[in-house]
Design an enzyme around this catalytic site. Structure first.
Site, PDB file in Angstrom:
ATOM      1  N   ASP A 162      14.700  12.515  -9.926  1.00  0.00           N
ATOM      2  CA  ASP A 162      15.731  13.535  -9.948  1.00  0.00           C
ATOM      3  C   ASP A 162      16.358  13.463 -11.340  1.00  0.00           C
ATOM      4  OD1 ASP A 162      17.522  15.521  -9.432  1.00  0.00           O
ATOM      5  OD2 ASP A 162      18.300  14.677  -7.575  1.00  0.00           O
TER       6      ASP A 162
HETATM    7  C1  BGC Z   1      19.400  17.937  -8.326  1.00  0.00           C
HETATM    8  C2  BGC Z   1      17.975  18.336  -8.030  1.00  0.00           C
HETATM    9  C3  BGC Z   1      17.535  19.383  -8.999  1.00  0.00           C
HETATM   10  C4  BGC Z   1      17.703  18.847 -10.404  1.00  0.00           C
HETATM   11  C5  BGC Z   1      17.278  19.824 -11.487  1.00  0.00           C
HETATM   12  C6  BGC Z   1      19.597  17.554  -9.782  1.00  0.00           C
HETATM   13  O1  BGC Z   1      20.933  17.377 -10.055  1.00  0.00           O
HETATM   14  O2  BGC Z   1      19.784  16.872  -7.488  1.00  0.00           O
HETATM   15  O3  BGC Z   1      17.854  18.801  -6.709  1.00  0.00           O
HETATM   16  O4  BGC Z   1      16.222  19.771  -8.731  1.00  0.00           O
HETATM   17  O5  BGC Z   1      19.049  18.525 -10.624  1.00  0.00           O
HETATM   18  O6  BGC Z   1      18.152  20.878 -11.589  1.00  0.00           O
END
Ligand code: BGC
Length: 740
Positions: free
Chosen positions: A262
């Site tokens: 993530d």
């Molecule tokens: C989120 C993810 C997301 C990623 C990219 C993170 O903060 O938890 O779900 O895909 O950002 O935007």
């Protein structure tokens, strides 16, 4: 043959060999062989380059060998608008206005895997048009508490329902050559302190509740990527976790795809190298402000890793494993020359959005048959900020730049405007702003009137209206169903309870439509005849809601989670486990899931509480009779199945659809088991008066629990009961059977 001829022949063979396609580019060769060939040709810096980001949402290909760069994007409800190379601000593209599909809670509420297949296909086509090779979604974290800030992005509380709904989404998207990156693996069940929470959970709850949907995504749908979650499990962050990634995902489930961090979820080179991470994204970069060249190269899996290999601290064994996986992802996506064209904002995508919403909206209560809106209605009063507020902007990374978004008020006016006067009163002021990462709604929702003034105006206008339809709920602003934080309590914000009470006192014809991804308290439930759960449904919100309210579409959605009366009726809160206990160093907060497997209806059954609305509940404008449950046998062998057949009749006067639900109860067990668990369901469409048999088949897995002593599934011989009906609290048909 003279020497000259020999020379010419050799030259010809040589030239031919040179012209031959190298194995890694030869589409007639098996992919694994192509991967090995490509791997052999790659230099150390090239290998390092493909395992970490080069911009906010892209990573490098291998240009020298003809592998294009790899582009990903959120997910999961539409393709996120493009941001700048190294900043979260908008890139200002003109081709990134998309269709916003209904949030995944709504998709789950359709209880119809066919809707999930349509969804995955349409979103995949939008991704292709936008040049995205991987979509960051769907999300299948279990709904454990109604405070969960991202519950709206997930598929509810039940592992079986989420498993059945997640598979077609992934399969249809990947058929188009677009990878699906299922998230957030795992145990990211609340948002507050998401980087610090260390989840303590029994193996049984882990395997029975929190992992099945991920397992289905990997082993049944064959997801090509999975995103590690921010939180910790057994003191290791889930983006590099020896148990969840190395053991469970890669060894036990034989996952051959890519583990993506993530954004900012990787913390350290050594763990990232050893504990299963394959592609690092979103780690802090000082990007443009301090020199772009420095930024991505400082990632844990970039220069620090490369240097460590050069200094002999690691062999290339781990690196090659990561690169093989990334190359496999390339062959499945960017190197797939059969990929079809993509389409943006096609009529079929809007139709998918409308159909999913139409099947997912849940009619929770309809006393006296107040809904659907009668055709002789003359005046309707629409109340509430959520009747006009754009909901596709906000909520965090799932925020979108929708080509259009039809508000509930506009939807009703478009549908009824010619014959009915549709008035509007604001009723409450929630969040008048509307922007996320530079996308703004352009709406000016400022209103300085006091709550008393707003309520008084709504009550006054309600007089004489044939219907008063209040659109309230949450709104994806911070703490109101939004990434990064949980809700602070379960109540409706912005003094909406007062507004509902006042309107309920003013009219007998009040409809409350709740816009949210979460349950809210409804202290006024008995005073409001009609209640509808309207979710966050994206571009076509107004059209879909108007269709259900007017009866053009007969509602058939069912709650994918229990709607508790209060937080005290939720295991996580009753046992005071949330949000956990900070350790002395204030770096980690331990959150022990003391309720174990008793999540959602499993807790309700155990405690014998009465929720406001039960898991699986949802009404229709027609009525159904479910009767005559039969089984093709009453004894299951350990490798056999039982098929249950039940008759469903549409006993009302309009066409409709019902979801037949089958739960299994283990009547005697050596371990504590939930009273019942969902193990099969099917949505069936029936014309008025029509009757159909529905067959539901289960096997031994449906009877099994996770045995902590052997670390495996176990079904104990003995008596079980199948319970069939149309909601977890309405299962009139029962039949006993045994496992031999
Ligand atoms: C989120 C993810 C997301 C990623 C990219 C993170 O903060 O938890 O779900 O895909 O950002 O935007």
């Amino acid at each position: 043959m003279n020497r000259k001829t020999v020379f010419v022949c050799l030259l010809a063979v040589g030239l031919q060999a040179m012209a031959q396609t190298p194995v890694y580019l030869d589409e007639s060769k098996p992919v694994e062989q192509r991967i090995e060939d490509a791997l052999k040709r790659m230099t150390l810096p090239e290998k390092i380059a493909v395992i970490h980001a080069q911009s906010k949402f892209s990573s490098a290909g291998v240009k020298r060998l003809g592998f294009p760069d790899f582009w990903t994007d959120d997910g999961p409800h539409g393709v996120r608008p493009d941001v700048l190379w190294d900043e979260w601000e908008q890139a200002g593209q003109t081709n990134d206005s998309c269709v916003a599909f209904p949030a995944l809670t709504c998709l789950a509420a359709t209880w119809n895997p066919e809707m999930s297949a349509l969804y995955g296909h349409a979103l995949g086509e939008e991704a292709l048009y936008r040049g995205k090779d991987m979509i960051l979604g769907p999300g299948v974290n279990i709904y454990r508490t109604p405070l969960g800030g991202r519950n709206f992005e997930y598929m509810g509380e039940d592992p079986y329902l989420a498993s059945r709904m997640v598979v077609p989404y992934i399969q249809q998207m990947q058929k188009l050559g677009v990878a699906s990156c299922v998230k957030h693996y795992c145990l990211n069940n609340d948002e507050e302190y998401r980087h610090q929470v260390n989840v303590i959970v029994s193996d049984r709850a882990l395997h029975e509740i929190y992992l099945p949907a991920f397992h289905a995504a990997i082993t049944e749908a064959g997801a090509w990527a999975i995103m590690g979650a921010y939180n910790l499990y057994k003191n290791e962050h889930n983006c590099h976790n020896s148990i969840t990634l190395n053991k469970i995902l890669k060894k036990d489930w034989k996952f051959d795809g890519v583990v993506v961090s993530d954004w900012g979820g990787a913390h350290e080179t050594d763990q990232a190298v050893k504990n299963g991470l394959d592609m690092e994204f979103g780690s802090w970069t000082n990007g443009l402000t301090e020199g772009a060249s420095n930024a991505y190269e400082s990632y844990h899996l970039a220069k620090p890793y490369e240097r460590a290999i050069q200094e002999g601290r690691y062999t290339t064994a781990e690196l090659d494993d990561k690169v093989r996986r990334v190359l496999r992802l390339f062959y499945r996506t960017t190197m797939n020359r059969q990929r079809p064209y993509g389409f943006l904002c096609s009529e079929s995508h809007y139709e998918t959005a409308r159909r999913v919403a139409g099947e997912g909206i849940v009619l929770l209560q309809n006393q006296g048959g107040l809904l659907p809106i009668r055709s002789d209605a003359k005046r309707i009063l629409v109340v509430g900020e959520n009747a006009i507020k754009m909901m596709t902007v906000g909520g965090g990374s799932s925020s979108l730049k929708a080509q259009h978004e039809i508000s509930p008020l506009d939807g009703l006016r478009q549908r009824l405007g010619n014959q009915v006067q549709v008035d509007y009163a604001r009723g409450y002021v929630g969040d008048a702003t509307g922007s996320y990462n530079g996308v703004t709604t352009g709406q000016n929702l400022n209103d300085n009137r006091s709550a008393d003034q707003l309520i008084a105006e709504a009550v006054e206008k309600a007089a004489g209206a044939d219907y008063v339809i209040l659109f309230g709920g949450l709104n994806k602003s911070d703490y109101q169903d939004c990434e990064g934080h949980d809700r602070k309590n379960m109540d409706l914000p912005y003094e909406q309870d007062r507004l509902v009470e006042a309107l309920a006192a003013a009219t007998k014809r009040l409809v409350y439509v709740n816009i949210s991804g979460n349950a809210v308290t409804m202290p006024w439930k008995s005073k409001v005849p009609a209640i509808v759960q309207g979710w966050f449904i994206g571009s076509e919100a107004g059209h879909a809601l108007a269709a259900v309210l007017t009866g053009d579409v007969n509602p058939s959605g069912k709650l994918p989670f229990t709607w508790p009366a209060s937080l005290q009726d939720v295991g996580a809160h009753a046992l005071d486990t949330y949000p956990g206990t900070w350790r002395a160093d204030k770096k980690v907060i331990d959150e022990e899931y003391k309720e174990g497997i008793y999540v959602g209806y499993r807790w309700v059954d155990k405690q014998k509480t009465r929720p406001t609305f039960a898991f699986g509940h949802g009404l229709s404008y027609t009525t159904f009779k479910i009767a005559n449950l039969r089984a093709d046998r009453t004894q299951m062998t350990s490798d056999g199945q039982i098929t249950f057949t039940v008759n469903v009749t549409n006993t009302g006067s309009c066409d409709g659809a019902e979801v037949v639900q089958l739960y299994v109860s283990d009547l005697k067990s050596s371990v504590d088991r939930p009273l019942k668990e969902l193990k099969a369901f099917q949505k069936v469409h029936l014309r008025a008066g029509e009757s159909k048999d529905v067959a539901l088949t289960i096997d031994k897995r449906a009877l099994s629990f996770w045995d902590e002593t052997t670390s495996d599934w176990k079904a104990e011989p003995g008596q079980f009961q199948a319970l069939v009906g149309n909601a977890s609290d309405n299962l009139p048909c029962k039949i006993k059977f045994t496992l031999q």
